[in-house]
Design a protein around this motif. Structure first.
Motif, mmCIF file in Angstrom:
data_model
loop_
_atom_site.group_PDB
_atom_site.id
_atom_site.type_symbol
_atom_site.label_atom_id
_atom_site.label_comp_id
_atom_site.label_asym_id
_atom_site.label_seq_id
_atom_site.Cartn_x
_atom_site.Cartn_y
_atom_site.Cartn_z
ATOM 1 N N LYS A 31 0.839 -1.209 0.000
ATOM 2 C CA LYS A 31 0.000 0.000 0.000
ATOM 3 C C LYS A 31 0.868 1.251 0.000
ATOM 4 O O LYS A 31 0.589 2.234 -0.683
ATOM 5 C CB LYS A 31 -0.920 0.002 1.215
ATOM 6 C CG LYS A 31 -2.075 -0.992 1.127
ATOM 7 C CD LYS A 31 -2.923 -0.933 2.382
ATOM 8 C CE LYS A 31 -4.102 -1.923 2.325
ATOM 9 N NZ LYS A 31 -4.888 -1.910 3.565
ATOM 10 N N GLN A 32 1.953 1.198 0.782
ATOM 11 C CA GLN A 32 2.841 2.354 0.869
ATOM 12 C C GLN A 32 3.525 2.612 -0.474
ATOM 13 O O GLN A 32 3.655 3.754 -0.922
ATOM 14 C CB GLN A 32 3.888 2.125 1.965
ATOM 15 C CG GLN A 32 4.738 3.358 2.244
ATOM 16 C CD GLN A 32 5.671 3.104 3.411
ATOM 17 O OE1 GLN A 32 5.787 1.994 3.916
ATOM 18 N NE2 GLN A 32 6.344 4.146 3.850
ATOM 19 N N GLU A 33 3.946 1.501 -1.106
ATOM 20 C CA GLU A 33 4.591 1.653 -2.409
ATOM 21 C C GLU A 33 3.632 2.228 -3.429
ATOM 22 O O GLU A 33 3.985 3.080 -4.240
ATOM 23 C CB GLU A 33 5.126 0.305 -2.884
ATOM 24 C CG GLU A 33 6.371 -0.144 -2.112
ATOM 25 C CD GLU A 33 6.742 -1.593 -2.420
ATOM 26 O OE1 GLU A 33 6.069 -2.199 -3.294
ATOM 27 O OE2 GLU A 33 7.679 -2.105 -1.788
ATOM 28 N N LEU A 34 2.390 1.751 -3.395
ATOM 29 C CA LEU A 34 1.396 2.283 -4.317
ATOM 30 C C LEU A 34 1.145 3.762 -4.061
ATOM 31 O O LEU A 34 0.951 4.544 -4.984
ATOM 32 C CB LEU A 34 0.084 1.501 -4.184
ATOM 33 C CG LEU A 34 0.084 0.093 -4.787
ATOM 34 C CD1 LEU A 34 -1.186 -0.644 -4.376
ATOM 35 C CD2 LEU A 34 0.197 0.165 -6.307
ATOM 36 N N ALA A 35 1.155 4.110 -2.775
ATOM 37 C CA ALA A 35 0.903 5.518 -2.413
ATOM 38 C C ALA A 35 2.017 6.419 -2.892
ATOM 39 O O ALA A 35 1.806 7.587 -3.187
ATOM 40 C CB ALA A 35 0.735 5.646 -0.901
ATOM 41 N N THR A 36 3.250 5.863 -2.959
ATOM 42 C CA THR A 36 4.384 6.701 -3.354
ATOM 43 C C THR A 36 4.638 6.669 -4.850
ATOM 44 O O THR A 36 5.390 7.480 -5.355
ATOM 45 C CB THR A 36 5.667 6.265 -2.614
ATOM 46 O OG1 THR A 36 5.914 4.885 -2.917
ATOM 47 C CG2 THR A 36 5.532 6.450 -1.124
ATOM 48 N N ASP A 37 4.003 5.718 -5.553
ATOM 49 C CA ASP A 37 4.215 5.640 -6.992
ATOM 50 C C ASP A 37 3.833 6.939 -7.678
ATOM 51 O O ASP A 37 4.549 7.423 -8.543
ATOM 52 C CB ASP A 37 3.399 4.484 -7.597
ATOM 53 C CG ASP A 37 4.158 3.163 -7.526
ATOM 54 O OD1 ASP A 37 5.349 3.221 -7.165
ATOM 55 O OD2 ASP A 37 3.558 2.109 -7.799
ATOM 56 N N GLY A 38 2.694 7.515 -7.293
ATOM 57 C CA GLY A 38 2.228 8.746 -7.916
ATOM 58 C C GLY A 38 3.214 9.880 -7.759
ATOM 59 O O GLY A 38 3.683 10.426 -8.762
ATOM 60 N N MET A 40 6.397 9.836 -6.948
ATOM 61 C CA MET A 40 7.684 9.550 -7.556
ATOM 62 C C MET A 40 7.601 9.671 -9.079
ATOM 63 O O MET A 40 8.529 10.165 -9.729
ATOM 64 C CB MET A 40 8.159 8.149 -7.165
ATOM 65 C CG MET A 40 8.547 8.011 -5.705
ATOM 66 S SD MET A 40 9.764 9.255 -5.167
ATOM 67 C CE MET A 40 11.178 8.759 -6.137
ATOM 68 N N GLU A 41 6.492 9.229 -9.624
ATOM 69 C CA GLU A 41 6.304 9.355 -11.076
ATOM 70 C C GLU A 41 6.245 10.833 -11.465
ATOM 71 O O GLU A 41 6.814 11.256 -12.471
ATOM 72 C CB GLU A 41 5.022 8.643 -11.497
ATOM 73 C CG GLU A 41 4.801 8.649 -13.005
ATOM 74 C CD GLU A 41 3.537 7.913 -13.397
ATOM 75 O OE1 GLU A 41 3.198 7.969 -14.584
ATOM 76 O OE2 GLU A 41 2.910 7.299 -12.516
ATOM 77 N N LYS A 42 5.562 11.604 -10.639
ATOM 78 C CA LYS A 42 5.445 13.039 -10.897
ATOM 79 C C LYS A 42 6.814 13.713 -10.815
ATOM 80 O O LYS A 42 7.158 14.569 -11.641
ATOM 81 C CB LYS A 42 4.486 13.664 -9.869
ATOM 82 C CG LYS A 42 4.077 15.093 -10.195
ATOM 83 C CD LYS A 42 3.154 15.640 -9.125
ATOM 84 C CE LYS A 42 1.811 14.927 -9.096
ATOM 85 N NZ LYS A 42 0.893 15.521 -8.102
ATOM 86 N N ILE A 61 5.473 21.358 -11.996
ATOM 87 C CA ILE A 61 5.380 19.984 -11.484
ATOM 88 C C ILE A 61 6.124 19.857 -10.153
ATOM 89 O O ILE A 61 5.647 19.204 -9.215
ATOM 90 C CB ILE A 61 5.934 18.976 -12.512
ATOM 91 C CG1 ILE A 61 5.181 19.097 -13.836
ATOM 92 C CG2 ILE A 61 5.786 17.547 -11.980
ATOM 93 C CD1 ILE A 61 5.806 18.306 -14.978
ATOM 94 N N PHE A 62 7.299 20.481 -10.062
ATOM 95 C CA PHE A 62 8.048 20.435 -8.801
ATOM 96 C C PHE A 62 7.222 21.049 -7.656
ATOM 97 O O PHE A 62 7.258 20.547 -6.524
ATOM 98 C CB PHE A 62 9.381 21.183 -8.927
ATOM 99 C CG PHE A 62 10.491 20.380 -9.541
ATOM 100 C CD1 PHE A 62 10.837 19.124 -9.038
ATOM 101 C CD2 PHE A 62 11.213 20.876 -10.619
ATOM 102 C CE1 PHE A 62 11.870 18.377 -9.601
ATOM 103 C CE2 PHE A 62 12.249 20.141 -11.187
ATOM 104 C CZ PHE A 62 12.574 18.892 -10.684
#
Length: 321
Positions: A31-38, A40-42, A61-62
């Motif tokens: 769940k944590q990884e999924l939460a950080t995917d957004g 990190m992708e950004k 974006i920054f």
């Protein structure tokens, strides 16, 4: 090993069922990884825009990323770098100061250095000196401290009125133009050099490099004007004579003018291999094969393995055999 059943004892040895122990922990991690995917992708998109010099897109974006990580020195410094890329040095300074407030000790020296550069480029010389002096204390390597000493001397001369306020900005922009050349971004180099030529009309290096940029862009008339301005400011700028000869030889097909400029280059550097070789090419174009051969023989005297001179001599000799 087969898959572990949810109600089996957890293999970690805790005595709990797998579903109430490591499976739960694994689920939480996922769940944590999924939460950080957004985010990190950004962040990746922001750095991509930055690498493409799309400064405004990158800043936007920054700033969105900063909402999730408001105390990230990395993101704040990246925003500062983007403003620097836009040449908004005051805003860059503002964000470098913010980055400095939340940075780790290991990051301090580099941020202070960049803060000093942005302050100096915006004309805030005394505040720039302050940043560079702190950077010098933070750096450990002697070569880094030595480089800062040279900058501080430059800023001291500006403060004393011995050099104009824009002289530091001129040097920074020249260095960035060289980076543009390395990236083969000649259009951007030309724009950068045009700007600083309006600030400093007495610096031959600006006009020479502007001429180089124009030559790569096939803007031959503008390149000629820039190289002529270079030798007007510095009559011994040898490579400017050579480049003038090249343009008259290859683009303008004015072989007499080409010879004139190659000769002037050789008058300042009597071992100028390229000038001797291109003189030979100009003489051949004028139909004077004997003088062409003399020039290529001189080229080989200076550079015995010169492939072009050898090939030209062989070609001319075969033609007349």
């Amino acid at each position: 090993m087969g898959s572990i059943q949810r109600n089996s004892p957890c293999p970690c040895g805790s005595g709990k069922k797998y579903k109430n122990c490591c499976l739960q922990n694994q689920t939480n991690r996922e769940k944590q990884e999924l939460a950080t995917d957004g985010p990190m992708e950004k962040l990746g998109l922001a750095y991509k825009a930055m690498s493409e010099k799309k400064w405004r897109d990158a800043i936007n974006i920054f700033e969105e990323c900063l909402e999730d990580r408001p105390n990230s020195a990395e993101i704040i410094e990246a925003i500062a770098s983007c403003y620097d890329g836009e040449e908004d040095f005051l805003r860059a300074s503002e964000f470098y100061e913010k980055a400095l407030a939340v940075s780790r000790d290991s990051e301090t020296a580099q941020i202070l250095y960049r803060l000093g550069v942005s302050r100096a480029c915006s004309g805030r010389i005394e505040k720039s000196v302050e940043a560079f002096e702190r950077a010098k204390e933070a750096f450990h390597a002697p070569q880094e401290k030595g480089a800062i000493d040279k900058i501080l001397e430059e800023l001291s001369q500006i403060n004393l009125g011995n050099r104009p306020l824009y002289s530091f900005l001129t040097q920074v922009q020249l260095q960035r133009a060289f980076s543009d050349f390395d990236e083969e971004n000649y259009e951007h180099a030309a724009i950068r050099l045009e700007k600083i030529s309006s600030l400093d009309s007495t610096n031959p290096s600006i006009y020479y490099n502007l001429g180089v940029a124009y030559a790569f862009l096939k803007r031959d008339d503008e390149a000629l004007t820039s190289f002529k301005k270079t030798i007007e400011l510095d009559p011994e700028y040898v490579t400017a004579y050579y480049n003038l000869g090249q343009i008259y030889l290859l683009a303008k097909r004015d072989f007499s003018q080409a010879l004139n400029y190659f000769d002037r280059a050789i008058s300042f550097r009597d071992n100028y291999i390229g000038a001797y070789h291109q003189k030979g090419v100009a003489y051949e174009m004028l139909g004077d094969t004997e003088k062409a051969i003399q020039c290529w023989n001189k080229t080989l005297e200076l550079d015995p393995g010169n492939k072009q001179a050898l090939e030209n001599l062989q070609r001319v000799q075969n033609k007349h055999s």
